[in-house]
Write a protein that holds these residues in place. Sequence first.
Motif, PDB file in Angstrom:
ATOM      1  N   PRO A  13       0.617  -1.275  -0.043  1.00 39.59           N
ATOM      2  CA  PRO A  13      -0.032  -0.025   0.093  1.00 39.59           C
ATOM      3  C   PRO A  13       0.783   1.323   0.044  1.00 39.59           C
ATOM      4  CG  PRO A  13      -0.892  -1.521   1.497  1.00 39.59           C
ATOM      5  CD  PRO A  13       0.463  -2.245   0.977  1.00 39.59           C
ATOM      6  N   ASN A  14       1.970   1.173   0.514  1.00 39.26           N
ATOM      7  CA  ASN A  14       2.992   2.405   0.683  1.00 39.26           C
ATOM      8  C   ASN A  14       3.624   2.559  -0.598  1.00 39.26           C
ATOM      9  OD1 ASN A  14       4.770   0.497   0.524  1.00 39.26           O
ATOM     10  ND2 ASN A  14       5.764   1.030   2.621  1.00 39.26           N
ATOM     11  N   GLY A  15       3.498   1.877  -1.690  1.00 46.60           N
ATOM     12  CA  GLY A  15       3.993   2.116  -3.213  1.00 46.60           C
ATOM     13  C   GLY A  15       5.403   1.142  -3.296  1.00 46.60           C
ATOM     14  N   TYR A  16       5.934   0.415  -2.119  1.00 47.04           N
ATOM     15  CA  TYR A  16       7.081  -0.114  -2.263  1.00 47.04           C
ATOM     16  C   TYR A  16       6.739  -1.478  -2.912  1.00 47.04           C
ATOM     17  CZ  TYR A  16      10.140   2.804   0.349  1.00 47.04           C
ATOM     18  OH  TYR A  16      10.828   4.027   0.769  1.00 47.04           O
ATOM     19  N   TYR A  17       7.731  -2.240  -3.232  1.00 44.41           N
ATOM     20  CA  TYR A  17       7.556  -3.535  -3.840  1.00 44.41           C
ATOM     21  C   TYR A  17       7.998  -4.582  -2.944  1.00 44.41           C
ATOM     22  CZ  TYR A  17       6.060  -1.278  -7.959  1.00 44.41           C
ATOM     23  OH  TYR A  17       5.487  -0.224  -8.982  1.00 44.41           O
ATOM     24  N   GLN A  18       7.515  -5.680  -2.559  1.00 40.45           N
ATOM     25  CA  GLN A  18       7.910  -6.978  -1.771  1.00 40.45           C
ATOM     26  C   GLN A  18       8.205  -8.160  -2.479  1.00 40.45           C
ATOM     27  OE1 GLN A  18       6.437  -7.387   2.225  1.00 40.45           O
ATOM     28  NE2 GLN A  18       5.560  -9.129   1.690  1.00 40.45           N
ATOM     29  N   THR A  19       9.427  -8.558  -2.364  1.00 33.47           N
ATOM     30  CA  THR A  19       9.711  -9.923  -3.007  1.00 33.47           C
ATOM     31  C   THR A  19       9.349 -10.907  -1.899  1.00 33.47           C
ATOM     32  OG1 THR A  19      11.971  -9.865  -2.045  1.00 33.47           O
ATOM     33  CG2 THR A  19      11.682  -9.128  -4.141  1.00 33.47           C
ATOM     34  N   GLU A  20       8.729 -12.129  -2.544  1.00 34.02           N
ATOM     35  CA  GLU A  20       8.226 -13.088  -1.806  1.00 34.02           C
ATOM     36  C   GLU A  20       8.948 -14.614  -2.547  1.00 34.02           C
ATOM     37  OE1 GLU A  20       4.283 -11.046  -0.128  1.00 34.02           O
ATOM     38  OE2 GLU A  20       4.277 -12.306  -1.700  1.00 34.02           O
ATOM     39  N   VAL A  21       8.956 -15.410  -1.682  1.00 35.24           N
ATOM     40  CA  VAL A  21       9.100 -16.765  -2.051  1.00 35.24           C
ATOM     41  C   VAL A  21       8.412 -18.007  -1.543  1.00 35.24           C
ATOM     42  CG1 VAL A  21      11.016 -17.382  -0.220  1.00 35.24           C
ATOM     43  CG2 VAL A  21      11.323 -18.490  -2.275  1.00 35.24           C
ATOM     44  N   SER A  22       8.152 -18.990  -2.362  1.00 37.52           N
ATOM     45  CA  SER A  22       7.207 -19.986  -1.839  1.00 37.52           C
ATOM     46  C   SER A  22       8.254 -21.366  -1.691  1.00 37.52           C
ATOM     47  CB  SER A  22       6.367 -20.310  -3.104  1.00 37.52           C
ATOM     48  OG  SER A  22       5.618 -21.612  -2.751  1.00 37.52           O
ATOM     49  N   HIS A  23       7.992 -22.116  -0.730  1.00 36.85           N
ATOM     50  CA  HIS A  23       8.705 -23.262  -0.470  1.00 36.85           C
ATOM     51  C   HIS A  23       7.809 -24.323  -0.598  1.00 36.85           C
ATOM     52  CE1 HIS A  23      11.989 -21.051   1.686  1.00 36.85           C
ATOM     53  NE2 HIS A  23      11.142 -20.187   2.283  1.00 36.85           N
ATOM     54  N   PRO A  24       7.573 -24.862  -1.838  1.00 36.26           N
ATOM     55  CA  PRO A  24       6.655 -25.919  -2.117  1.00 36.26           C
ATOM     56  C   PRO A  24       6.792 -27.208  -1.443  1.00 36.26           C
ATOM     57  CG  PRO A  24       7.701 -24.893  -4.245  1.00 36.26           C
ATOM     58  CD  PRO A  24       8.372 -24.312  -2.990  1.00 36.26           C
ATOM     59  N   ALA A  25       8.137 -27.570  -1.119  1.00 37.46           N
ATOM     60  CA  ALA A  25       8.375 -28.751  -0.374  1.00 37.46           C
ATOM     61  C   ALA A  25       7.810 -28.738   1.167  1.00 37.46           C
ATOM     62  CB  ALA A  25       9.844 -29.147  -0.407  1.00 37.46           C
ATOM     63  N   ILE A  26       7.882 -27.521   1.492  1.00 36.88           N
ATOM     64  CA  ILE A  26       7.586 -27.295   2.919  1.00 36.88           C
ATOM     65  C   ILE A  26       6.045 -26.987   3.350  1.00 36.88           C
ATOM     66  CG2 ILE A  26       8.013 -25.912   5.084  1.00 36.88           C
ATOM     67  CD1 ILE A  26      10.969 -25.658   3.966  1.00 36.88           C
ATOM     68  N   ASP A  27       5.706 -25.794   2.356  1.00 40.68           N
ATOM     69  CA  ASP A  27       4.315 -25.527   2.667  1.00 40.68           C
ATOM     70  C   ASP A  27       3.887 -24.549   1.386  1.00 40.68           C
ATOM     71  OD1 ASP A  27       5.340 -22.862   2.719  1.00 40.68           O
ATOM     72  OD2 ASP A  27       4.868 -22.673   5.146  1.00 40.68           O
ATOM     73  N   ASP A  28       2.485 -24.203   1.269  1.00 41.61           N
ATOM     74  CA  ASP A  28       2.266 -23.460   0.200  1.00 41.61           C
ATOM     75  C   ASP A  28       2.146 -21.937   0.490  1.00 41.61           C
ATOM     76  OD1 ASP A  28       1.913 -25.519  -1.572  1.00 41.61           O
ATOM     77  OD2 ASP A  28      -0.072 -26.095  -1.096  1.00 41.61           O
ATOM     78  N   ASN A  29       2.768 -21.576   1.638  1.00 42.35           N
ATOM     79  CA  ASN A  29       2.669 -20.148   1.967  1.00 42.35           C
ATOM     80  C   ASN A  29       3.744 -19.130   1.172  1.00 42.35           C
ATOM     81  OD1 ASN A  29       0.293 -20.535   3.752  1.00 42.35           O
ATOM     82  ND2 ASN A  29       1.896 -21.062   5.215  1.00 42.35           N
ATOM     83  N   TRP A  30       3.481 -17.950   1.039  1.00 39.88           N
ATOM     84  CA  TRP A  30       4.611 -17.092   0.448  1.00 39.88           C
ATOM     85  C   TRP A  30       5.126 -16.429   1.555  1.00 39.88           C
ATOM     86  CZ3 TRP A  30       5.856 -16.959  -4.558  1.00 39.88           C
ATOM     87  CH2 TRP A  30       5.173 -17.603  -5.447  1.00 39.88           C
ATOM     88  N   HIS A  31       6.444 -16.282   1.521  1.00 38.79           N
ATOM     89  CA  HIS A  31       7.169 -15.751   2.667  1.00 38.79           C
ATOM     90  C   HIS A  31       7.726 -14.426   2.078  1.00 38.79           C
ATOM     91  CE1 HIS A  31       6.388 -19.231   5.254  1.00 38.79           C
ATOM     92  NE2 HIS A  31       6.894 -19.952   4.016  1.00 38.79           N
ATOM     93  N   SER A  32       7.944 -13.200   2.689  1.00 38.91           N
ATOM     94  CA  SER A  32       8.419 -11.975   2.577  1.00 38.91           C
ATOM     95  C   SER A  32      10.201 -12.132   2.653  1.00 38.91           C
ATOM     96  CB  SER A  32       7.722 -10.839   3.072  1.00 38.91           C
ATOM     97  OG  SER A  32       8.079 -10.936   4.682  1.00 38.91           O
ATOM     98  N   VAL A  33      10.744 -11.524   1.630  1.00 35.69           N
ATOM     99  CA  VAL A  33      12.151 -11.452   1.655  1.00 35.69           C
ATOM    100  C   VAL A  33      12.550 -10.050   1.968  1.00 35.69           C
ATOM    101  CG1 VAL A  33      14.191 -12.428   0.508  1.00 35.69           C
ATOM    102  CG2 VAL A  33      12.218 -13.560   0.523  1.00 35.69           C
TER     103      VAL A  33
END
Length: 69
Positions: A13-33
């Motif tokens: 919402p503040n205009g910044y961009y966030q990179t996220e990674v998924s760990h398919p072997a562990i779970d289906d959630n996206w984690h911010s990096v």
Amino acid sequence: MSAKSNWRITQLPNGYYQTEVSHPAIDDNWHSVTRRETMEGAESAIDGSIDYFAKKLEATKGPKVVKTF
């Protein structure tokens, strides 16, 4: 984490961009990096992370012969 298909960029919402990674072997959630001001900066951060994790995978294969006599 060493495949670009496991990464995505979201805009906050503040205009910044966030990179996220998924760990398919562990779970289906996206984690911010990381958070970056520009889309180009976010993609560059992803490319750097991919290079880092690819090198870590290579290191798990053990030493490699670089020269023999």
